[in-house]
Design a protein around this motif. Structure first.
Motif, PDB file in Angstrom:
ATOM      1  N   PHE A 273      18.945 -12.132 -35.309  1.00 34.55           N
ATOM      2  CA  PHE A 273      20.306 -11.619 -35.463  1.00 34.55           C
ATOM      3  C   PHE A 273      20.941 -11.105 -34.179  1.00 34.55           C
ATOM      4  O   PHE A 273      20.259 -10.711 -33.232  1.00 34.55           O
ATOM      5  CB  PHE A 273      20.354 -10.534 -36.552  1.00 34.55           C
ATOM      6  CG  PHE A 273      19.402  -9.377 -36.353  1.00 34.55           C
ATOM      7  CD1 PHE A 273      18.126  -9.401 -36.901  1.00 34.55           C
ATOM      8  CD2 PHE A 273      19.777  -8.262 -35.626  1.00 34.55           C
ATOM      9  CE1 PHE A 273      17.254  -8.324 -36.735  1.00 34.55           C
ATOM     10  CE2 PHE A 273      18.920  -7.181 -35.453  1.00 34.55           C
ATOM     11  CZ  PHE A 273      17.656  -7.220 -36.008  1.00 34.55           C
ATOM     12  N   ASP A 274      22.248 -11.161 -34.197  1.00 37.01           N
ATOM     13  CA  ASP A 274      23.095 -10.568 -33.161  1.00 37.01           C
ATOM     14  C   ASP A 274      23.780  -9.412 -33.872  1.00 37.01           C
ATOM     15  O   ASP A 274      24.702  -9.630 -34.652  1.00 37.01           O
ATOM     16  CB  ASP A 274      24.106 -11.642 -32.701  1.00 37.01           C
ATOM     17  CG  ASP A 274      25.127 -11.093 -31.726  1.00 37.01           C
ATOM     18  OD1 ASP A 274      25.972 -11.887 -31.253  1.00 37.01           O
ATOM     19  OD2 ASP A 274      25.093  -9.877 -31.441  1.00 37.01           O
TER      20      ASP A 274
ATOM     21  N   GLY B  99      31.598  -8.767 -34.973  1.00 38.71           N
ATOM     22  CA  GLY B  99      30.865  -9.295 -36.130  1.00 38.71           C
ATOM     23  C   GLY B  99      29.372  -9.080 -36.003  1.00 38.71           C
ATOM     24  O   GLY B  99      28.889  -8.513 -35.026  1.00 38.71           O
ATOM     25  N   THR B 100      28.652  -9.543 -37.009  1.00 35.11           N
ATOM     26  CA  THR B 100      27.188  -9.580 -37.020  1.00 35.11           C
ATOM     27  C   THR B 100      26.780 -10.982 -37.447  1.00 35.11           C
ATOM     28  O   THR B 100      27.407 -11.553 -38.348  1.00 35.11           O
ATOM     29  CB  THR B 100      26.634  -8.559 -38.052  1.00 35.11           C
ATOM     30  OG1 THR B 100      27.004  -7.244 -37.641  1.00 35.11           O
ATOM     31  CG2 THR B 100      25.122  -8.654 -38.185  1.00 35.11           C
TER      32      THR B 100
ATOM     33  N   VAL C  75      20.251  -0.287 -37.369  1.00 36.82           N
ATOM     34  CA  VAL C  75      20.641  -0.397 -38.798  1.00 36.82           C
ATOM     35  C   VAL C  75      20.060  -1.674 -39.399  1.00 36.82           C
ATOM     36  O   VAL C  75      19.431  -1.661 -40.449  1.00 36.82           O
ATOM     37  CB  VAL C  75      22.184  -0.400 -38.940  1.00 36.82           C
ATOM     38  CG1 VAL C  75      22.615  -0.825 -40.338  1.00 36.82           C
ATOM     39  CG2 VAL C  75      22.756   0.967 -38.604  1.00 36.82           C
ATOM     40  N   LEU C  76      20.199  -2.772 -38.675  1.00 39.64           N
ATOM     41  CA  LEU C  76      19.715  -4.057 -39.218  1.00 39.64           C
ATOM     42  C   LEU C  76      18.189  -4.102 -39.261  1.00 39.64           C
ATOM     43  O   LEU C  76      17.595  -4.559 -40.244  1.00 39.64           O
ATOM     44  CB  LEU C  76      20.246  -5.206 -38.381  1.00 39.64           C
ATOM     45  CG  LEU C  76      21.636  -5.711 -38.813  1.00 39.64           C
ATOM     46  CD1 LEU C  76      22.197  -6.664 -37.785  1.00 39.64           C
ATOM     47  CD2 LEU C  76      21.580  -6.374 -40.169  1.00 39.64           C
TER      48      LEU C  76
ATOM     49  N   PHE D  71      19.367 -10.322 -48.952  1.00 42.64           N
ATOM     50  CA  PHE D  71      20.821 -10.219 -48.830  1.00 42.64           C
ATOM     51  C   PHE D  71      21.367  -8.926 -49.409  1.00 42.64           C
ATOM     52  O   PHE D  71      22.448  -8.482 -49.027  1.00 42.64           O
ATOM     53  CB  PHE D  71      21.510 -11.466 -49.402  1.00 42.64           C
ATOM     54  CG  PHE D  71      21.500 -12.594 -48.424  1.00 42.64           C
ATOM     55  CD1 PHE D  71      20.517 -13.561 -48.464  1.00 42.64           C
ATOM     56  CD2 PHE D  71      22.426 -12.628 -47.402  1.00 42.64           C
ATOM     57  CE1 PHE D  71      20.476 -14.574 -47.523  1.00 42.64           C
ATOM     58  CE2 PHE D  71      22.400 -13.631 -46.442  1.00 42.64           C
ATOM     59  CZ  PHE D  71      21.417 -14.608 -46.509  1.00 42.64           C
ATOM     60  N   GLY D  72      20.569  -8.300 -50.273  1.00 38.28           N
ATOM     61  CA  GLY D  72      20.957  -6.962 -50.754  1.00 38.28           C
ATOM     62  C   GLY D  72      20.936  -5.992 -49.579  1.00 38.28           C
ATOM     63  O   GLY D  72      21.848  -5.181 -49.389  1.00 38.28           O
ATOM     64  N   ALA D  73      19.909  -6.134 -48.735  1.00 35.06           N
ATOM     65  CA  ALA D  73      19.790  -5.254 -47.559  1.00 35.06           C
ATOM     66  C   ALA D  73      20.877  -5.566 -46.534  1.00 35.06           C
ATOM     67  O   ALA D  73      21.486  -4.669 -45.943  1.00 35.06           O
ATOM     68  CB  ALA D  73      18.401  -5.429 -46.932  1.00 35.06           C
ATOM     69  N   ILE D  74      21.155  -6.859 -46.350  1.00 36.91           N
ATOM     70  CA  ILE D  74      22.157  -7.255 -45.357  1.00 36.91           C
ATOM     71  C   ILE D  74      23.549  -6.807 -45.810  1.00 36.91           C
ATOM     72  O   ILE D  74      24.360  -6.323 -45.017  1.00 36.91           O
ATOM     73  CB  ILE D  74      22.087  -8.779 -45.117  1.00 36.91           C
ATOM     74  CG1 ILE D  74      20.733  -9.172 -44.518  1.00 36.91           C
ATOM     75  CG2 ILE D  74      23.224  -9.245 -44.217  1.00 36.91           C
ATOM     76  CD1 ILE D  74      20.413 -10.656 -44.579  1.00 36.91           C
ATOM     77  N   ASP D  75      23.820  -6.920 -47.105  1.00 38.86           N
ATOM     78  CA  ASP D  75      25.079  -6.454 -47.718  1.00 38.86           C
ATOM     79  C   ASP D  75      25.309  -4.984 -47.337  1.00 38.86           C
ATOM     80  O   ASP D  75      26.335  -4.618 -46.774  1.00 38.86           O
ATOM     81  CB  ASP D  75      24.906  -6.620 -49.243  1.00 38.86           C
ATOM     82  CG  ASP D  75      26.052  -6.098 -50.080  1.00 38.86           C
ATOM     83  OD1 ASP D  75      26.388  -6.759 -51.067  1.00 38.86           O
ATOM     84  OD2 ASP D  75      26.593  -5.023 -49.768  1.00 38.86           O
ATOM     85  N   THR D  76      24.302  -4.167 -47.578  1.00 37.93           N
ATOM     86  CA  THR D  76      24.423  -2.723 -47.278  1.00 37.93           C
ATOM     87  C   THR D  76      24.570  -2.480 -45.784  1.00 37.93           C
ATOM     88  O   THR D  76      25.397  -1.679 -45.342  1.00 37.93           O
ATOM     89  CB  THR D  76      23.175  -1.977 -47.800  1.00 37.93           C
ATOM     90  OG1 THR D  76      23.002  -2.300 -49.183  1.00 37.93           O
ATOM     91  CG2 THR D  76      23.312  -0.478 -47.621  1.00 37.93           C
TER      92      THR D  76
END
Ligand code: AHG
Ligand code: MN
Ligand code: MN
Ligand code: MN
Length: 361
Positions: free
Chosen positions: A126-127, A142-143, A82-83, A34-39
């Motif tokens: 993911f979308d 959104g993501t 990016v994701l 979630f640190g990566a997803i946050d960024t």
């Protein structure tokens, strides 16, 4: 001093995840994700906001058609990169599946030369940019992300398959992405709108964060979200009404003319971006749906990276998510980009829909 800090900065997503990891050590690797997803969400919100400037390189179409048969936006492609990178460089990923990838990416076996030992613990679906057809009109996008455990023991019985069925089975097995929503260990969405929101569940309630741009951090703003049990807002593409199942047509007619179970006269709110429509539904109550119809029996939304993660978030906020007859989270995906009819939202209103389907059986 701690209280003062807390007062001014609030509970950031990073602090929230640290506390989750301290209380649940087995979730430590998950909190790293979630640190990566946050960024990634912060990077994407900047891209979306800047995409309409004359100097922007990310306006308009990529000129490619994705596996969904959709004209890809440049931002679909860039946010997907990016994701993928954000998740891959956590070193925790086994496989990634995305709306914008034809087949799942197996990071365990293809990252042999990686600079880190990949634990391969998780699968992410993911979308990267939901509602992307709206992005050049400034409408919220959104993501959506779902996280599963990467289960190694995959049934590979090549006696029963033939030819390319074996190839597909091997792909499914390798990818481990084909798990029912009930296997999700976490689900989250970012909403790029008036504010940038981050809403997630780890299976113990649904928590909402808002990006404080002065801090550059997501701050807890909607702890333990609960959707109102009854409502008066419907959210569908009503141009398709005449092609829906009879029971749904009947219930929606009752909501329109105030003769439904609640006697409420409903209003209609639909922005054509699932993340924005579901976020409003969670906060104000309501029924969001993309039902099946005579043209597309499974509707439009994809089970793996739209239907299941958003259903997990909705259920953890006390809502219901159904096809009309089946709980969306219990559907076992057959293939990665499978579509699913979905009607989700306020408990009492969704029960009215399920009762209508049951009565018609
Ligand atoms: P995506 O942009 O990721 O392809 O998803 C678009 C979806 C969803 O966001 C929205 O609810 C739905 O498409 C809207 O479809 P219609 O334009 O057919 O109503
Ligand atoms: Mn799309
Ligand atoms: Mn989408
Ligand atoms: Mn998308």
């Amino acid at each position: 001093v701690l209280d003062e800090v807390c007062e001014t900065t609030g509970v950031t997503l990073k602090r929230y995840m640290n506390e989750v990891a301290m209380l649940n050590p087995e979730l430590t690797e998950l909190t790293v994700l979630f640190g990566a997803i946050d960024t990634a969400c912060k990077a994407i919100t900047n891209m979306v906001k800047r995409s309409q400037l004359p100097s922007s390189e990310t306006l308009g179409y990529q000129g490619e058609v994705n596996i969904q048969g959709e004209d890809q936006k440049k931002l679909d492609v860039i946010t997907n990169e990016v994701l993928k990178r954000a998740l891959r460089f956590t070193g925790k990923m086994g496989v990634l599946a995305s709306e914008e990838e034809d087949v799942p990416l197996d990071l365990v076996n293809t990252e042999k030369d990686a600079i880190f030992a990949d634990t391969g613990k998780y699968v992410a679906v993911f979308d990267p940019l939901d509602g992307s057809s709206n992005v050049d009109a400034g409408i919220p996008t959104g993501t959506i992300i779902g996280i599963y455990d990467h289960d190694e023991n995959c049934a590979m019985d090549d006696e029963s398959c033939e030819g390319d069925e074996c190839a597909q089975q091997e792909l499914n097995c390798l990818s481990n992405t084909l798990q029912a929503g009930t296997n999700l260990v976490a689900a989250a969405y970012c909403l790029y709108s008036s504010s940038t929101f981050f809403v997630l569940t780890l299976g113990a309630g649904t928590y909402g964060f808002t990006l404080d741009e002065n801090l550059g951090e997501f701050v807890l703003s909607h702890p333990n979200m609960k959707i109102p049990e009854t409502s008066s807002i419907m959210s569908f593409n009503e141009a398709n009404t005449h092609m829906w199942d009879e029971p749904l047509q009947k219930v929606v007619k009752g909501w329109r003319d105030g003769t439904g179970k609640s006697g409420q006269q409903f209003s209609s709110r639909y922005i054509g971006s699932m993340v924005g429509d579901v976020h409003r539904t969670l906060l104000y109550g309501g029924v969001f749906g993309y039902p099946g119809d005579t043209k597309n029996v499974n509707g439009k939304l994809r089970l793996l990276y739209e239907g299941a993660p958003m259903s997990f978030i909705m259920e953890q906020a006390g809502g219901i998510s159904t096809t009309g007859t089946k709980r969306v989270m219990e559907i076992q995906p057959e293939y990665v980009h499978q579509r699913v009819p979905i009607i989700m939202g306020s408990k009492n209103d969704i029960e009215e829909v399920m009762e209508a389907y049951a009565a018609a059986e």
